[in-house]
Design a protein around this motif. Structure first.
Motif, PDB file in Angstrom:
ATOM      1  N   GLU A  96       0.909  -1.265   0.033  1.00 38.93           N
ATOM      2  CA  GLU A  96      -0.089   0.106  -0.190  1.00 38.93           C
ATOM      3  C   GLU A  96       0.867   1.234   0.078  1.00 38.93           C
ATOM      4  O   GLU A  96       0.637   2.211  -0.736  1.00 38.93           O
ATOM      5  N   GLU A  97       1.963   1.338   0.871  1.00 40.27           N
ATOM      6  CA  GLU A  97       2.775   2.499   0.964  1.00 40.27           C
ATOM      7  C   GLU A  97       3.520   2.631  -0.296  1.00 40.27           C
ATOM      8  O   GLU A  97       3.399   3.924  -0.800  1.00 40.27           O
ATOM      9  N   PHE A  98       3.931   1.934  -0.955  1.00 34.04           N
ATOM     10  CA  PHE A  98       4.914   2.034  -2.148  1.00 34.04           C
ATOM     11  C   PHE A  98       3.678   2.346  -3.429  1.00 34.04           C
ATOM     12  O   PHE A  98       4.118   3.182  -4.317  1.00 34.04           O
ATOM     13  N   LEU A  99       2.594   1.542  -3.364  1.00 28.72           N
ATOM     14  CA  LEU A  99       1.452   2.035  -4.452  1.00 28.72           C
ATOM     15  C   LEU A  99       1.104   3.623  -4.454  1.00 28.72           C
ATOM     16  O   LEU A  99       0.828   3.952  -5.423  1.00 28.72           O
ATOM     17  N   SER A 100       0.758   3.728  -3.248  1.00 28.12           N
ATOM     18  CA  SER A 100       0.615   5.158  -2.993  1.00 28.12           C
ATOM     19  C   SER A 100       1.562   6.116  -3.777  1.00 28.12           C
ATOM     20  O   SER A 100       1.118   7.189  -4.284  1.00 28.12           O
ATOM     21  N   MET A 101       2.785   5.999  -3.482  1.00 31.26           N
ATOM     22  CA  MET A 101       3.678   6.644  -4.378  1.00 31.26           C
ATOM     23  C   MET A 101       3.726   6.525  -5.917  1.00 31.26           C
ATOM     24  O   MET A 101       3.638   7.444  -6.744  1.00 31.26           O
ATOM     25  N   LEU A 102       3.266   5.265  -6.146  1.00 36.36           N
ATOM     26  CA  LEU A 102       3.361   4.804  -7.691  1.00 36.36           C
ATOM     27  C   LEU A 102       2.435   5.392  -8.434  1.00 36.36           C
ATOM     28  O   LEU A 102       2.422   5.766  -9.409  1.00 36.36           O
ATOM     29  N   CYS A 103       1.214   5.382  -7.678  1.00 33.34           N
ATOM     30  CA  CYS A 103      -0.063   5.812  -8.324  1.00 33.34           C
ATOM     31  C   CYS A 103       0.080   7.494  -8.434  1.00 33.34           C
ATOM     32  O   CYS A 103      -0.589   8.136  -9.225  1.00 33.34           O
ATOM     33  N   THR A 104       0.684   8.109  -7.523  1.00 33.01           N
ATOM     34  CA  THR A 104       0.906   9.609  -7.643  1.00 33.01           C
ATOM     35  C   THR A 104       1.899   9.582  -9.134  1.00 33.01           C
ATOM     36  O   THR A 104       1.744  10.691  -9.680  1.00 33.01           O
ATOM     37  N   LEU A 105       2.672   8.752  -9.234  1.00 37.89           N
ATOM     38  CA  LEU A 105       3.613   8.920 -10.106  1.00 37.89           C
ATOM     39  C   LEU A 105       2.839   8.707 -11.564  1.00 37.89           C
ATOM     40  O   LEU A 105       3.069   9.561 -12.479  1.00 37.89           O
ATOM     41  N   LEU A 106       1.979   7.867 -11.733  1.00 37.02           N
ATOM     42  CA  LEU A 106       1.111   7.543 -12.837  1.00 37.02           C
ATOM     43  C   LEU A 106       0.167   8.564 -13.165  1.00 37.02           C
ATOM     44  O   LEU A 106      -0.009   9.007 -14.313  1.00 37.02           O
ATOM     45  N   MET A 107      -0.241   9.482 -12.199  1.00 33.98           N
ATOM     46  CA  MET A 107      -1.064  10.440 -12.217  1.00 33.98           C
ATOM     47  C   MET A 107      -0.419  11.849 -13.083  1.00 33.98           C
ATOM     48  O   MET A 107      -0.818  12.440 -13.949  1.00 33.98           O
ATOM     49  N   MET A 108       0.850  11.799 -12.560  1.00 34.37           N
ATOM     50  CA  MET A 108       1.642  12.824 -13.234  1.00 34.37           C
ATOM     51  C   MET A 108       2.168  12.610 -14.445  1.00 34.37           C
ATOM     52  O   MET A 108       1.949  13.381 -15.430  1.00 34.37           O
ATOM     53  N   VAL A 109       2.371  11.337 -14.802  1.00 33.85           N
ATOM     54  CA  VAL A 109       2.694  10.820 -16.505  1.00 33.85           C
ATOM     55  C   VAL A 109       1.542  11.181 -17.146  1.00 33.85           C
ATOM     56  O   VAL A 109       1.677  11.566 -18.217  1.00 33.85           O
ATOM     57  N   SER A 110       0.253  10.670 -16.617  1.00 34.07           N
ATOM     58  CA  SER A 110      -0.856  10.756 -17.660  1.00 34.07           C
ATOM     59  C   SER A 110      -1.251  12.358 -17.813  1.00 34.07           C
ATOM     60  O   SER A 110      -2.252  12.310 -18.542  1.00 34.07           O
ATOM     61  N   ALA A 111      -0.795  13.138 -17.274  1.00 37.42           N
ATOM     62  CA  ALA A 111      -1.036  14.631 -17.566  1.00 37.42           C
ATOM     63  C   ALA A 111      -0.600  14.789 -19.167  1.00 37.42           C
ATOM     64  O   ALA A 111      -1.146  15.493 -19.746  1.00 37.42           O
ATOM     65  N   SER A 112       0.251  13.934 -19.649  1.00 45.51           N
ATOM     66  CA  SER A 112       0.724  14.182 -20.959  1.00 45.51           C
ATOM     67  C   SER A 112      -0.534  13.278 -21.703  1.00 45.51           C
ATOM     68  O   SER A 112      -0.424  12.118 -21.476  1.00 45.51           O
ATOM     69  N   GLU A 113      -0.775  13.743 -22.807  1.00 39.06           N
ATOM     70  CA  GLU A 113      -1.704  12.913 -23.877  1.00 39.06           C
ATOM     71  C   GLU A 113      -1.091  11.779 -24.287  1.00 39.06           C
ATOM     72  O   GLU A 113      -1.863  10.626 -24.242  1.00 39.06           O
ATOM     73  N   VAL A 114       0.073  11.911 -24.882  1.00 36.98           N
ATOM     74  CA  VAL A 114       0.780  10.781 -25.292  1.00 36.98           C
ATOM     75  C   VAL A 114       0.974   9.668 -24.391  1.00 36.98           C
ATOM     76  O   VAL A 114       1.021   8.375 -24.749  1.00 36.98           O
ATOM     77  N   ALA A 115       1.654  10.061 -23.101  1.00 33.94           N
ATOM     78  CA  ALA A 115       1.979   8.979 -22.089  1.00 33.94           C
ATOM     79  C   ALA A 115       0.553   8.306 -21.557  1.00 33.94           C
ATOM     80  O   ALA A 115       0.658   7.356 -21.151  1.00 33.94           O
ATOM     81  N   ALA A 116      -0.601   9.304 -21.679  1.00 36.19           N
ATOM     82  CA  ALA A 116      -1.830   8.705 -21.134  1.00 36.19           C
ATOM     83  C   ALA A 116      -2.320   7.433 -22.013  1.00 36.19           C
ATOM     84  O   ALA A 116      -2.769   6.609 -21.822  1.00 36.19           O
ATOM     85  N   GLU A 117      -2.072   7.963 -23.465  1.00 30.12           N
ATOM     86  CA  GLU A 117      -2.451   6.870 -24.534  1.00 30.12           C
ATOM     87  C   GLU A 117      -1.480   5.683 -24.279  1.00 30.12           C
ATOM     88  O   GLU A 117      -2.059   4.599 -24.486  1.00 30.12           O
ATOM     89  N   ASN A 118      -0.345   5.884 -24.074  1.00 32.81           N
ATOM     90  CA  ASN A 118       0.773   4.543 -23.979  1.00 32.81           C
ATOM     91  C   ASN A 118       0.459   4.010 -22.582  1.00 32.81           C
ATOM     92  O   ASN A 118       0.431   2.592 -22.940  1.00 32.81           O
ATOM     93  N   LEU A 119       0.066   4.233 -21.700  1.00 34.02           N
ATOM     94  CA  LEU A 119      -0.522   3.564 -20.517  1.00 34.02           C
ATOM     95  C   LEU A 119      -1.855   2.604 -21.052  1.00 34.02           C
ATOM     96  O   LEU A 119      -1.982   1.664 -20.445  1.00 34.02           O
ATOM     97  N   ARG A 120      -2.727   3.506 -21.640  1.00 33.78           N
ATOM     98  CA  ARG A 120      -3.682   2.854 -22.265  1.00 33.78           C
ATOM     99  C   ARG A 120      -3.550   1.578 -22.846  1.00 33.78           C
ATOM    100  O   ARG A 120      -4.183   0.541 -22.825  1.00 33.78           O
ATOM    101  N   LYS A 121      -2.625   1.803 -23.812  1.00 34.23           N
ATOM    102  CA  LYS A 121      -2.473   0.644 -24.783  1.00 34.23           C
ATOM    103  C   LYS A 121      -1.606  -0.517 -23.970  1.00 34.23           C
ATOM    104  O   LYS A 121      -1.909  -1.594 -24.433  1.00 34.23           O
ATOM    105  N   VAL A 122      -0.717  -0.192 -23.005  1.00 33.86           N
ATOM    106  CA  VAL A 122      -0.041  -1.270 -22.287  1.00 33.86           C
ATOM    107  C   VAL A 122      -1.433  -2.228 -21.316  1.00 33.86           C
ATOM    108  O   VAL A 122      -0.962  -3.217 -20.668  1.00 33.86           O
ATOM    109  N   GLY A 123      -2.463  -1.387 -21.302  1.00 30.08           N
ATOM    110  CA  GLY A 123      -3.628  -2.250 -20.547  1.00 30.08           C
ATOM    111  C   GLY A 123      -3.629  -1.948 -19.077  1.00 30.08           C
ATOM    112  O   GLY A 123      -3.863  -2.983 -18.320  1.00 30.08           O
ATOM    113  N   ILE A 124      -3.475  -0.731 -18.500  1.00 32.73           N
ATOM    114  CA  ILE A 124      -3.139  -0.526 -17.223  1.00 32.73           C
ATOM    115  C   ILE A 124      -4.590  -0.145 -16.460  1.00 32.73           C
ATOM    116  O   ILE A 124      -4.617  -0.501 -15.180  1.00 32.73           O
TER     117      ILE A 124
END
Length: 313
Positions: A96-124
């Protein structure tokens, strides 16, 4: 180069990440750190069993992305980086503790449309939903995951309809559990708006979802973004079904029309809120029975006020 020459040696990767981290405070090093994101994520993927290395890598990526966002830069991370992050999510899905940090990272990454599309493509998306179900009590995880969901769902070229439909009950559960937490409720309202836009809700969802959104508006009236996104989500529901419009009029906790009036008067200088409220009312008057009720509650007076306040919009 030092890290790339010895992918298989964990100590080399750990020392490399630590050394890169020592440059974070040096502004002149920032452009060079930007080029290291793939090296860092690949080191994390290669040594996925090492929690220490995952934490150090994730912390460094948060620092780099945080600085990039501060400077108004969007980090368009490629599919390879997205895939590495997904591997890390899956390997440490119980922490839980590490995931909390990792999900914050994913949120920051997904601010970019291209990165969000890549996250969607890999099936997250299924992994995000699984995390939300497991850690529904954790407001930080709920906030981040709903923000990522919004970024992924709002994309026009979305082919994951069935996956998105499965996100509706989980997102509703987040809003149900965290209605009084303005930050989380705002994030969940945004995700529900994106899901409603894609037509992901079924007939049985309209009434309870409308009631939930009204609850969130009542509990957080001062949050302009929440009010705007909550109204946009309601407008999308009303467009799909008269049931949602009637649920707003006949809500057991009080008239939705009175709530709309109150919210406008609280945010009368916010064009985004006024626009969202107008869109909601526009969708509601499409139904004759609803329109008659709105007239009896003197909604025309409110519309005249809005027109006077924003004559050039």
């Amino acid at each position: 180069e030092f890290m790339q020459a010895s992918w298989d040696i964990e100590e080399v990767q750990a020392k490399g990440i630590q050394h890169l981290a020592s440059f974070v405070k040096d502004r002149s090093a920032f452009p060079y750190l930007l080029t290291c994101t793939e090296v860092i994520t690949l080191a994390m993927k290669t040594h996925i069993d090492s929690l220490d290395l995952q934490v150090e890598g994730c912390t460094l990526l948060l620092e780099i992305l945080g600085q990039a966002l501060e400077q108004g830069m969007m980090m368009a991370l490629d599919e390879n980086v997205a895939s590495c992050l997904l591997h890390t999510v899956r390997k440490h899905s119980e922490n839980e503790e590490f995931l909390s940090m990792l999900c914050t990272l994913l949120m920051m990454v997904s601010a970019s449309e291209v990165a969000a599309e890549n996250l969607r493509k890999v099936g997250i998306i299924p992994d995000l939903l699984s995390i939300l179900r497991r850690f529904l009590h954790n407001d930080k995880i709920c906030f981040s995951c709903c923000a990522v969901l919004w970024s992924l769902a709002v994309s026009e070229n979305n082919a994951d309809q069935a996956v998105l439909e499965s996100a509706v009950p989980v997102t509703s559960a987040v809003l149900q559990n965290h209605r009084q937490n303005g930050v989380v409720a705002e994030s969940a309202c945004s995700a529900l708006w994106a899901l409603a836009l894609h037509g992901c809700l079924s007939d049985s969802d309209y009434e309870p979802t409308a009631a939930l959104l009204l609850d969130a508006l009542r509990m957080n009236p001062e949050r302009a973004v929440l009010v705007k996104n909550g109204c946009l989500a309601l407008a999308s529901l009303v467009r799909l079904s008269e049931t949602a419009a009637l649920a707003i009029l006949l809500d057991s906790k009080g008239s939705g029309i009175e709530l709309i009036k109150d919210e406008y008067h609280l945010h009368f200088d916010e064009p985004g809120v006024a626009e969202a409220l107008c869109l909601l009312m526009k969708e509601m008057v499409e139904y004759e029975e609803v329109m008659l009720d709105m007239r009896s509650q003197k909604i025309e007076k409110l519309l005249s006020e809005i027109k006077l306040q924003f004559p050039f919009s």
